[in-house]
Enzyme design. Structure first.
Site, mmCIF file in Angstrom:
data_model
loop_
_atom_site.group_PDB
_atom_site.id
_atom_site.type_symbol
_atom_site.label_atom_id
_atom_site.label_comp_id
_atom_site.label_asym_id
_atom_site.label_seq_id
_atom_site.Cartn_x
_atom_site.Cartn_y
_atom_site.Cartn_z
ATOM 1 N N LYS A 108 28.402 52.062 42.258
ATOM 2 C CA LYS A 108 29.030 51.227 41.230
ATOM 3 C C LYS A 108 28.081 51.066 40.037
ATOM 4 C CE LYS A 108 31.242 46.657 40.853
ATOM 5 N NZ LYS A 108 31.593 45.437 41.625
ATOM 6 N N SER A 157 36.109 44.378 41.179
ATOM 7 C CA SER A 157 35.423 45.055 40.096
ATOM 8 C C SER A 157 34.879 46.429 40.476
ATOM 9 C CB SER A 157 34.267 44.186 39.598
ATOM 10 O OG SER A 157 33.328 43.924 40.644
ATOM 11 N N SER A 203 35.757 41.886 45.096
ATOM 12 C CA SER A 203 35.530 43.080 44.291
ATOM 13 C C SER A 203 35.296 44.359 45.075
ATOM 14 C CB SER A 203 34.361 42.852 43.326
ATOM 15 O OG SER A 203 34.726 41.942 42.317
#
Length: 569
Positions: free
Chosen positions: A138, A210, A234
């Site tokens: 990420k 996210s 997330s």
């Protein structure tokens, strides 16, 4: 027909430059040379498009889960270079249709793959348990030498995050970073640098956030496993929306140092690093490898809790489980496909001889209000400052979360103290609530089965209730998401929402969103919640459940080289 999103460069010079840099780095690895056409605008399910140019061998590789891949590399069935080539080929094409990538280090990755191949050929030994496994990261997790694009050109990392360092030492190959949203505090993925990441199963729907870039990439088979973070859902929301597995551990279990983002030093609610993957056993692989590295020796807040492999295999579990099912959190009723999935699991568990009770929700709306205070102790000042510093306007989901702030000023020290007391009181009540659950087996329930969200992956910019995931962050309980089906709008009798009076405006809004056509092809995910710091036991319970009800999502972990039920035999 809904229009598909456009990935044209955004207006700012920084965004144009960043997108140009990304394109230049990826173009040399485009196997088709960019000459084959993308799916037409009326094609919304593009999940298989990134595999179109693969050889049969490459297709077999990318449809293996991570556990199978490391075993095949160790046995020299595949080389590290072959594996990386297959995943990079898919990742580049996945970027074309989902906008999932940010940074890449592909030349370095191929050099590392060649080095690992030489080592294995010369010594007959792997360098570690993840030898040759490509792992995606990420964007806000630091990778040495790579930028964090949400803070474009200001944050080139001079070191790896601890989790990245551990993965490298275990033999993993870091090759791409993936999209996260503006400010990170969002359950969709959209920012002013690269724009929106979309769901490969239906481009009109969100991939979640996210960690939405991770989810879109892994769903397309552009990565076997990836690293995400979770402070309100997330990891779990993107995993559910894209038909994957995702694990949020309790705080202080997994390494969390080396992340870039707002609210550094805020510990009222702490996020967690964790995996997104295509099989349950891959979640276990990630946890075992990470904790075998003894990260508590490098990161002081971590607990010294080695991975208990025997517990993850089921040691200590009762022969008959007691599972509570949360059908409705008392705030927003879930859409029909989610309720149907829960009922299917209830029936299957009962038929297998396990005890099932209904979980009574405990003040979920109050929990959300408390979370909002804990998220925004500064009244949102830091988020507004980040936006001002970058000359940015808030994207819709950023505006939505900032509009939820009930106290648009910093809390005083006394108010923060009181809020912390309220948090601990809430956790104590929840623990007592769990302990007093009764079953005919004579002990409290072993886990809670519940929705991940009130909807399947929703249309872009419409996410408006986090309570099915953020509640467990508030309680600091581990939670794992797993695929439970895939919705089709062509079902003979589309489910309808029963007639009732909405309990609040959010529920009314979400009820009005339900339309079978809107959610066509959307994966269905469910969530299993365990007791605090009992990740091994949680995964062992999931293993039992998945032996009773196999995954149904096409093209997930039971495809290709993964045998048994989602990787288990």
């Amino acid at each position: 027909m809904p229009s598909t999103p456009s990935f044209q460069p955004l207006s700012s010079d920084v965004a144009i430059r960043k997108q140009s840099d990304r394109k230049e780095k990826l173009e040399q690895f485009n196997a088709s040379g960019g000459h084959d056409p993308k799916p037409s605008d009326d094609v919304l399910n593009v999940q298989s498009y990134p595999q179109a140019t693969l050889t049969d061998k490459q297709r077999a590789i990318v449809n293996c889960d991570a556990t199978s891949l490391v075993d095949s590399i160790r046995k020299m069935v595949y080389t590290s270079t072959e594996v990386l080539t297959a995943f990079v080929t898919v990742a580049v094409r996945a970027q074309d249709v989902t906008n999932c990538l940010t940074e890449s280090c592909l030349n370095d990755a191929f050099a590392r793959a060649a080095e690992l191949d030489r080592h294995l050929k010369e010594t007959g030994e792997v360098v570690g348990p993840l030898h040759g496994l490509p792992v995606s990261i990420k964007d806000h997790v630091k990778v040495k030498g790579l930028d964090t694009s949400t803070w474009a050109y200001n944050t080139v990392a001079d070191s790896d995050a601890l989790v990245v360092s551990i993965l490298r030492a275990a033999g993993a190959i870091i090759y791409v970073k993936t999209q996260n949203p503006q400010t990170l505090l969002s359950l969709e993925t959209n920012n002013n640098i690269f724009g929106r990441t979309v769901n490969p199963y239906n481009l009109t729907l969100t991939s979640g956030g996210s960690s939405g870039g991770e989810a879109a990439l892994i769903a397309c088979r552009g990565s076997p496993i990836g690293v995400g973070t979770d402070i309100g859902g997330s990891i779990r929301i993107p995993a559910a929306h894209c038909g994957l597995y995702g694990l949020k551990c309790s705080v202080a279990r997994m390494p969390h140092s080396g992340l870039i983002g707002s609210h550094d030093g805020m510990d009222a609610i702490v996020g967690c690093v964790g995996p997104l993957a295509r099989s349950a056993r891959d979640l276990e692989l990630f946890c075992r490898v990470t904790l075998d590295a003894e990260p508590w020796l490098s990161e002081p807040p971590l607990l010294e809790m080695p991975w208990k492999g025997d517990v993850a295999l089921g040691q200590g579990l009762p022969e008959k489980l007691a599972i509570a099912i949360l059908y409705d959190d008392g705030v927003v009723a879930p859409h029909p496909p989610i309720t149907q999935a829960l009922r299917k699991y209830e029936a299957a568990l009962r038929n297998a001889g396990h005890e099932v009770i209904v979980w009574e929700p405990l003040d979920h709306h109050k929990g959300w209000d408390l979370m909002m205070g804990l998220y925004f102790l500064d009244g949102g000042a830091e988020y507004h400052e980040v936006l001002r510093a970058g000359g940015e306007v808030p994207v819709p989901q950023t505006k939505w979360i900032l509009d939820q702030i009930q106290n648009p000023r910093p809390f005083s020290v006394d108010e923060i103290f009181r809020l912390n007391v309220e948090r601990e009181t809430f956790r104590s009540r929840a623990l007592q609530h769990w302990n007093t659950t009764k079953s005919s087996l004579g002990h409290p329930v072993d886990a809670i089965l519940c929705p991940v969200a009130p909807t399947l992956a929703p249309p872009h910019d419409t996410t408006c209730w986090w309570g099915y995931t953020s509640h467990w962050n508030l309680l600091d309980l581990p939670a794992v998401v797993f695929p439970a089906g895939q919705y089709s709008a062509t079902e003979p009798r589309p489910p309808v929402i029963p007639s009732y009076s909405p309990r609040n405006r959010v529920e009314e809004n979400i009820a009005q969103q339900w339309d079978p056509v809107t959610y066509d092809n959307a994966p269905i995910g469910l969530q299993l919640v365990g007791r605090r710091h009992n990740e091994e036991r949680l995964l062992a319970i999931l293993k039992i459940i998945e032996r009773i009800v196999p995954s149904e999502v096409p093209g997930l972990a039971n495809e290709g080289a993964v045998s048994g039920v989602n990787g288990y035999h």
